[in-house]
Motif scaffolding. Structure first.
Motif, PDB file in Angstrom:
ATOM      1  N   PHE A 132      13.627  -9.346   2.171  1.00  0.00           N
ATOM      2  CA  PHE A 132      13.455 -10.640   1.511  1.00  0.00           C
ATOM      3  C   PHE A 132      14.444 -10.764   0.364  1.00  0.00           C
ATOM      4  CE2 PHE A 132      10.506  -7.596  -0.365  1.00  0.00           C
ATOM      5  CZ  PHE A 132      10.724  -7.739  -1.719  1.00  0.00           C
ATOM      6  N   ASP A 133      14.725 -11.994  -0.027  1.00  0.00           N
ATOM      7  CA  ASP A 133      15.612 -12.309  -1.141  1.00  0.00           C
ATOM      8  C   ASP A 133      14.908 -13.343  -2.005  1.00  0.00           C
ATOM      9  OD1 ASP A 133      17.532 -13.128  -2.926  1.00  0.00           O
ATOM     10  OD2 ASP A 133      19.130 -13.366  -1.450  1.00  0.00           O
ATOM     11  N   ASP A 134      14.202 -12.885  -3.040  1.00  0.00           N
ATOM     12  CA  ASP A 134      13.426 -13.790  -3.874  1.00  0.00           C
ATOM     13  C   ASP A 134      14.292 -14.851  -4.544  1.00  0.00           C
ATOM     14  OD1 ASP A 134      10.741 -13.088  -3.535  1.00  0.00           O
ATOM     15  OD2 ASP A 134      10.910 -11.394  -4.896  1.00  0.00           O
ATOM     16  N   ALA A 135      15.513 -14.489  -4.915  1.00  0.00           N
ATOM     17  CA  ALA A 135      16.383 -15.455  -5.569  1.00  0.00           C
ATOM     18  C   ALA A 135      16.676 -16.626  -4.632  1.00  0.00           C
ATOM     19  CB  ALA A 135      17.672 -14.792  -6.017  1.00  0.00           C
ATOM     20  N   ALA A 136      16.928 -16.306  -3.366  1.00  0.00           N
ATOM     21  CA  ALA A 136      17.214 -17.358  -2.389  1.00  0.00           C
ATOM     22  C   ALA A 136      15.971 -18.182  -2.086  1.00  0.00           C
ATOM     23  CB  ALA A 136      17.771 -16.747  -1.108  1.00  0.00           C
ATOM     24  N   CYS A 137      14.809 -17.537  -2.040  1.00  0.00           N
ATOM     25  CA  CYS A 137      13.570 -18.247  -1.725  1.00  0.00           C
ATOM     26  C   CYS A 137      13.114 -19.148  -2.872  1.00  0.00           C
ATOM     27  CB  CYS A 137      12.458 -17.247  -1.404  1.00  0.00           C
ATOM     28  SG  CYS A 137      12.669 -16.366   0.151  1.00  0.00           S
ATOM     29  N   SER A 138      13.497 -18.788  -4.092  1.00  0.00           N
ATOM     30  CA  SER A 138      13.047 -19.569  -5.238  1.00  0.00           C
ATOM     31  C   SER A 138      13.586 -20.989  -5.197  1.00  0.00           C
ATOM     32  CB  SER A 138      13.504 -18.898  -6.541  1.00  0.00           C
ATOM     33  OG  SER A 138      12.884 -17.653  -6.707  1.00  0.00           O
ATOM     34  N   GLY A 139      14.868 -21.125  -4.831  1.00  0.00           N
ATOM     35  CA  GLY A 139      15.452 -22.454  -4.779  1.00  0.00           C
ATOM     36  C   GLY A 139      15.325 -23.160  -6.120  1.00  0.00           C
ATOM     37  N   TYR A 185       0.822  -1.218   0.000  1.00  0.00           N
ATOM     38  CA  TYR A 185       0.000   0.000   0.000  1.00  0.00           C
ATOM     39  C   TYR A 185       0.853   1.263   0.000  1.00  0.00           C
ATOM     40  CZ  TYR A 185      -3.349   3.533   1.551  1.00  0.00           C
ATOM     41  OH  TYR A 185      -4.112   4.661   1.648  1.00  0.00           O
ATOM     42  N   PHE A 186       2.027   1.185   0.635  1.00  0.00           N
ATOM     43  CA  PHE A 186       2.877   2.364   0.791  1.00  0.00           C
ATOM     44  C   PHE A 186       3.918   2.497  -0.322  1.00  0.00           C
ATOM     45  CE2 PHE A 186       1.328   0.948   4.905  1.00  0.00           C
ATOM     46  CZ  PHE A 186       0.716   2.092   5.385  1.00  0.00           C
ATOM     47  N   GLY A 187       3.861   1.605  -1.308  1.00  0.00           N
ATOM     48  CA  GLY A 187       4.752   1.689  -2.453  1.00  0.00           C
ATOM     49  C   GLY A 187       6.048   0.918  -2.318  1.00  0.00           C
ATOM     50  N   SER A 188       6.223   0.171  -1.237  1.00  0.00           N
ATOM     51  CA  SER A 188       7.442  -0.617  -1.060  1.00  0.00           C
ATOM     52  C   SER A 188       7.343  -1.930  -1.840  1.00  0.00           C
ATOM     53  CB  SER A 188       7.669  -0.917   0.422  1.00  0.00           C
ATOM     54  OG  SER A 188       7.826   0.274   1.153  1.00  0.00           O
ATOM     55  N   PRO A 189       8.470  -2.462  -2.313  1.00  0.00           N
ATOM     56  CA  PRO A 189       8.439  -3.728  -3.051  1.00  0.00           C
ATOM     57  C   PRO A 189       7.930  -4.871  -2.184  1.00  0.00           C
ATOM     58  CG  PRO A 189      10.540  -2.612  -3.329  1.00  0.00           C
ATOM     59  CD  PRO A 189       9.814  -1.890  -2.233  1.00  0.00           C
ATOM     60  N   THR A 190       7.238  -5.812  -2.814  1.00  0.00           N
ATOM     61  CA  THR A 190       6.767  -7.012  -2.136  1.00  0.00           C
ATOM     62  C   THR A 190       7.410  -8.233  -2.780  1.00  0.00           C
ATOM     63  OG1 THR A 190       4.821  -7.091  -3.564  1.00  0.00           O
ATOM     64  CG2 THR A 190       4.574  -5.997  -1.440  1.00  0.00           C
ATOM     65  N   PRO A 191       7.570  -9.322  -2.041  1.00  0.00           N
ATOM     66  CA  PRO A 191       8.243 -10.500  -2.594  1.00  0.00           C
ATOM     67  C   PRO A 191       7.390 -11.237  -3.615  1.00  0.00           C
ATOM     68  CG  PRO A 191       7.473 -10.946  -0.370  1.00  0.00           C
ATOM     69  CD  PRO A 191       7.245  -9.493  -0.612  1.00  0.00           C
TER      70      PRO A 191
END
Length: 203
Positions: free
Chosen positions: A62-69, A41-47
């Protein structure tokens, strides 16, 4: 979940009252979804691949690359062995100066220089594309995205910073296509753009 979410000022008429305070159990407790729009809502990136915070405020790092596996479908994702098997067009070269990771990155200089790679994907499957990018001129934007996969072309929000930044998106394969085209190109400007450590994994 029935715990107190520890909102900053619940009941407030100010949206900031619904931000999450330190220690909130809502942090990192959301459900991974696709097509969320990429911002809170405040314009910050979300994963995209990591679990988001519950509510209107994404405060957790958060680190989407690491979470993707999973297995990376991109060949030579860090350009450590040069440009091949990427198909270059325009001024494209592996560059050992200031890579994000490893000893090299890909430089695409001037509009429209591009490098593309065809990858194999499975029908009716959702994937996450992530990577790093930067530019060296204020008028230049670097695009990293995917097309020809049975859906509308989609790309990570354009890279326009001089320092390395990361981004990610998801894309859903169609019912029949078994391939997709990954690309890195300078979409605007006369400067150079760099991409590195690109990754496509199945969700």
């Amino acid at each position: 979940m029935t715990a107190d979410p520890l909102l900053a000022d619940p009941g407030s008429a100010d949206p900031a009252g619904y931000k999450l305070k330190a220690g909130s159990p809502a942090r990192g407790a959301g459900q991974v979804t696709t097509g969320s729009g990429g911002k809170d809502y405040f314009g910050s990136p979300t994963p995209v691949a990591c679990r988001p915070d519950i509510g209107a405020h994404q405060v957790s790092a958060f680190d989407d690359a690491a979470c993707s596996g999973g297995t990376n479908l991109v060949a030579n994702p860090g350009f450590e062995t040069g440009v091949s098997p990427w198909a270059p067009s325009g001024a494209v070269a592996a560059d050992t100066a200031n890579p994000h990771g490893g000893g090299s990155s890909l430089r695409v200089s001037g509009t429209p220089s591009t490098a593309e790679q065809k990858i194999t994907v499975a029908p009716d499957t959702t994937y996450t594309l992530s990577g790093w990018g930067r530019v060296d001129a204020y008028d230049t934007q670097l695009a990293v995205g995917v097309e020809n996969f049975g859906g509308s072309e989609t790309r990570i929000p354009a890279f326009s910073a001089f320092g390395w930044r990361t981004g990610s998106i998801t894309f859903a394969r169609g019912a029949t296509n078994t391939s997709a085209t990954l690309y890195c190109y300078t979409r605007t400007g006369k400067g150079g753009g760099w991409c590195d450590d690109l990754k496509v994994v199945k969700q």
